[in-house]
Design a protein around this motif. Sequence first.
Motif, PDB file in Angstrom:
ATOM      1  N   GLU A 125      11.935 -19.159   7.794  1.00 43.49           N
ATOM      2  CA  GLU A 125      11.997 -18.779   6.378  1.00 43.49           C
ATOM      3  C   GLU A 125      10.594 -18.612   5.785  1.00 43.49           C
ATOM      4  O   GLU A 125      10.349 -17.681   5.020  1.00 43.49           O
ATOM      5  N   ALA A 126       9.693 -19.505   6.156  1.00 44.00           N
ATOM      6  CA  ALA A 126       8.320 -19.403   5.657  1.00 44.00           C
ATOM      7  C   ALA A 126       7.656 -18.133   6.178  1.00 44.00           C
ATOM      8  O   ALA A 126       7.015 -17.395   5.414  1.00 44.00           O
ATOM      9  N   ASP A 127       7.823 -17.860   7.459  1.00 45.55           N
ATOM     10  CA  ASP A 127       7.211 -16.665   8.042  1.00 45.55           C
ATOM     11  C   ASP A 127       7.833 -15.385   7.483  1.00 45.55           C
ATOM     12  O   ASP A 127       7.129 -14.401   7.229  1.00 45.55           O
ATOM     13  N   ASP A 128       9.137 -15.400   7.268  1.00 46.32           N
ATOM     14  CA  ASP A 128       9.805 -14.238   6.664  1.00 46.32           C
ATOM     15  C   ASP A 128       9.282 -13.992   5.250  1.00 46.32           C
ATOM     16  O   ASP A 128       9.040 -12.848   4.855  1.00 46.32           O
ATOM     17  N   LEU A 129       9.092 -15.074   4.484  1.00 41.56           N
ATOM     18  CA  LEU A 129       8.597 -14.911   3.120  1.00 41.56           C
ATOM     19  C   LEU A 129       7.171 -14.352   3.134  1.00 41.56           C
ATOM     20  O   LEU A 129       6.843 -13.484   2.326  1.00 41.56           O
ATOM     21  N   ILE A 130       6.357 -14.801   4.046  1.00 42.55           N
ATOM     22  CA  ILE A 130       4.986 -14.275   4.144  1.00 42.55           C
ATOM     23  C   ILE A 130       5.023 -12.766   4.365  1.00 42.55           C
ATOM     24  O   ILE A 130       4.306 -12.011   3.714  1.00 42.55           O
ATOM     25  N   THR A 135       4.639  -7.152   1.906  1.00 43.82           N
ATOM     26  CA  THR A 135       5.253  -5.884   1.495  1.00 43.82           C
ATOM     27  C   THR A 135       5.228  -5.754  -0.024  1.00 43.82           C
ATOM     28  O   THR A 135       4.870  -4.697  -0.564  1.00 43.82           O
ATOM     29  N   PHE A 136       5.588  -6.822  -0.713  1.00 40.96           N
ATOM     30  CA  PHE A 136       5.604  -6.810  -2.177  1.00 40.96           C
ATOM     31  C   PHE A 136       4.218  -6.502  -2.739  1.00 40.96           C
ATOM     32  O   PHE A 136       4.085  -5.687  -3.659  1.00 40.96           O
ATOM     33  N   LEU A 137       3.186  -7.093  -2.182  1.00 44.04           N
ATOM     34  CA  LEU A 137       1.838  -6.855  -2.698  1.00 44.04           C
ATOM     35  C   LEU A 137       1.405  -5.401  -2.487  1.00 44.04           C
ATOM     36  O   LEU A 137       0.705  -4.840  -3.327  1.00 44.04           O
ATOM     37  N   ARG A 138       1.833  -4.793  -1.387  1.00 42.19           N
ATOM     38  CA  ARG A 138       1.542  -3.364  -1.204  1.00 42.19           C
ATOM     39  C   ARG A 138       2.244  -2.533  -2.273  1.00 42.19           C
ATOM     40  O   ARG A 138       1.682  -1.571  -2.810  1.00 42.19           O
ATOM     41  N   LEU A 139       3.470  -2.902  -2.612  1.00 40.14           N
ATOM     42  CA  LEU A 139       4.200  -2.202  -3.676  1.00 40.14           C
ATOM     43  C   LEU A 139       3.554  -2.441  -5.041  1.00 40.14           C
ATOM     44  O   LEU A 139       3.525  -1.532  -5.877  1.00 40.14           O
ATOM     45  N   VAL A 140       3.034  -3.626  -5.252  1.00 42.84           N
ATOM     46  CA  VAL A 140       2.315  -3.926  -6.495  1.00 42.84           C
ATOM     47  C   VAL A 140       1.098  -3.010  -6.605  1.00 42.84           C
ATOM     48  O   VAL A 140       0.822  -2.454  -7.671  1.00 42.84           O
ATOM     49  N   ARG A 142       0.688  -0.042  -5.354  1.00 39.32           N
ATOM     50  CA  ARG A 142       1.157   1.307  -5.693  1.00 39.32           C
ATOM     51  C   ARG A 142       1.612   1.396  -7.144  1.00 39.32           C
ATOM     52  O   ARG A 142       1.336   2.381  -7.833  1.00 39.32           O
ATOM     53  N   ALA A 143       2.339   0.370  -7.594  1.00 41.23           N
ATOM     54  CA  ALA A 143       2.890   0.398  -8.950  1.00 41.23           C
ATOM     55  C   ALA A 143       1.809   0.321 -10.022  1.00 41.23           C
ATOM     56  O   ALA A 143       1.995   0.837 -11.126  1.00 41.23           O
ATOM     57  N   THR A 144       0.707  -0.311  -9.693  1.00 42.56           N
ATOM     58  CA  THR A 144      -0.346  -0.519 -10.690  1.00 42.56           C
ATOM     59  C   THR A 144      -1.560   0.373 -10.483  1.00 42.56           C
ATOM     60  O   THR A 144      -2.360   0.540 -11.407  1.00 42.56           O
ATOM     61  N   GLY A 145      -1.724   0.888  -9.274  1.00 47.14           N
ATOM     62  CA  GLY A 145      -2.933   1.648  -8.966  1.00 47.14           C
ATOM     63  C   GLY A 145      -4.127   0.742  -8.721  1.00 47.14           C
ATOM     64  O   GLY A 145      -5.251   1.228  -8.599  1.00 47.14           O
ATOM     65  N   LEU A 146      -3.883  -0.562  -8.644  1.00 45.53           N
ATOM     66  CA  LEU A 146      -4.977  -1.502  -8.396  1.00 45.53           C
ATOM     67  C   LEU A 146      -5.273  -1.569  -6.906  1.00 45.53           C
ATOM     68  O   LEU A 146      -4.382  -1.816  -6.104  1.00 45.53           O
ATOM     69  N   THR A 147      -6.498  -1.330  -6.560  1.00 43.61           N
ATOM     70  CA  THR A 147      -6.936  -1.480  -5.174  1.00 43.61           C
ATOM     71  C   THR A 147      -8.342  -2.024  -5.191  1.00 43.61           C
ATOM     72  O   THR A 147      -9.024  -2.005  -6.200  1.00 43.61           O
ATOM     73  N   GLY A 148      -8.767  -2.510  -4.091  1.00 45.80           N
ATOM     74  CA  GLY A 148     -10.109  -3.042  -3.961  1.00 45.80           C
ATOM     75  C   GLY A 148     -10.485  -3.115  -2.507  1.00 45.80           C
ATOM     76  O   GLY A 148      -9.691  -2.755  -1.636  1.00 45.80           O
ATOM     77  N   PRO A 149     -11.645  -3.611  -2.200  1.00 42.85           N
ATOM     78  CA  PRO A 149     -12.092  -3.654  -0.812  1.00 42.85           C
ATOM     79  C   PRO A 149     -11.258  -4.568   0.055  1.00 42.85           C
ATOM     80  O   PRO A 149     -11.233  -4.439   1.254  1.00 42.85           O
ATOM     81  N   ASP A 150     -10.525  -5.521  -0.555  1.00 45.18           N
ATOM     82  CA  ASP A 150      -9.715  -6.438   0.229  1.00 45.18           C
ATOM     83  C   ASP A 150      -8.277  -5.956   0.416  1.00 45.18           C
ATOM     84  O   ASP A 150      -7.443  -6.667   0.912  1.00 45.18           O
ATOM     85  N   ALA A 151      -7.979  -4.748  -0.018  1.00 42.48           N
ATOM     86  CA  ALA A 151      -6.615  -4.233   0.092  1.00 42.48           C
ATOM     87  C   ALA A 151      -6.195  -4.188   1.548  1.00 42.48           C
ATOM     88  O   ALA A 151      -6.945  -3.797   2.406  1.00 42.48           O
ATOM     89  N   HIS A 152      -4.964  -4.633   1.785  1.00 43.69           N
ATOM     90  CA  HIS A 152      -4.443  -4.671   3.169  1.00 43.69           C
ATOM     91  C   HIS A 152      -3.690  -3.408   3.462  1.00 43.69           C
ATOM     92  O   HIS A 152      -2.950  -2.889   2.757  1.00 43.69           O
TER      93      HIS A 152
END
Length: 152
Positions: A125-130, A135-140, A142-152
């Motif tokens: 469950e912990a690994d699945d949530l990670i 995935t959620f942070l990648r969608l965030v 896209r939704a916000t247009g926020l990116t930086g050098p640490d973007a995965h």
Amino acid sequence: MLSYDDRRFVMTHPVARRASAPPAGLDLLDRARRGLDGALLLATPNERYAAAHLAALRGAAAVLAVRVTPLPEPRRGRRTPIRSAWEVLAEAAPELAEWASFFAAGAERRARAEADLPHAVSAREADDLIRDVATFLRLVERATGLTGPDAH
């Protein structure tokens, strides 16, 4: 990062910013990414789950920092009901509403994990949530247009 300017030290932000990107949104997204990276290094499933869920919450806060205008202070005697970030996220970013519901449903489990209750979450469950939070942070992003050098 410090730089010397005009005989005094001036703080400069190490993340490249878009001109229109709110600094709070960038900071929250960066903290979410770092929190998720840190979750991978934690020893117990409870720690990993709680850290990953917190990273998702910071990602949601980044969206809210970009999309939501703070309400004026309520007048004396009138209280606005407190709502969770997940409720507000679903309204501010309807494309993330399913994710908001998913993470809201995991809040109680996160509380049990933070309390370090035995068997609050399994390693799976912990690994699945990670993975879900990544995935959620990648969608965030896209939704916000926020990116930086640490973007995965």
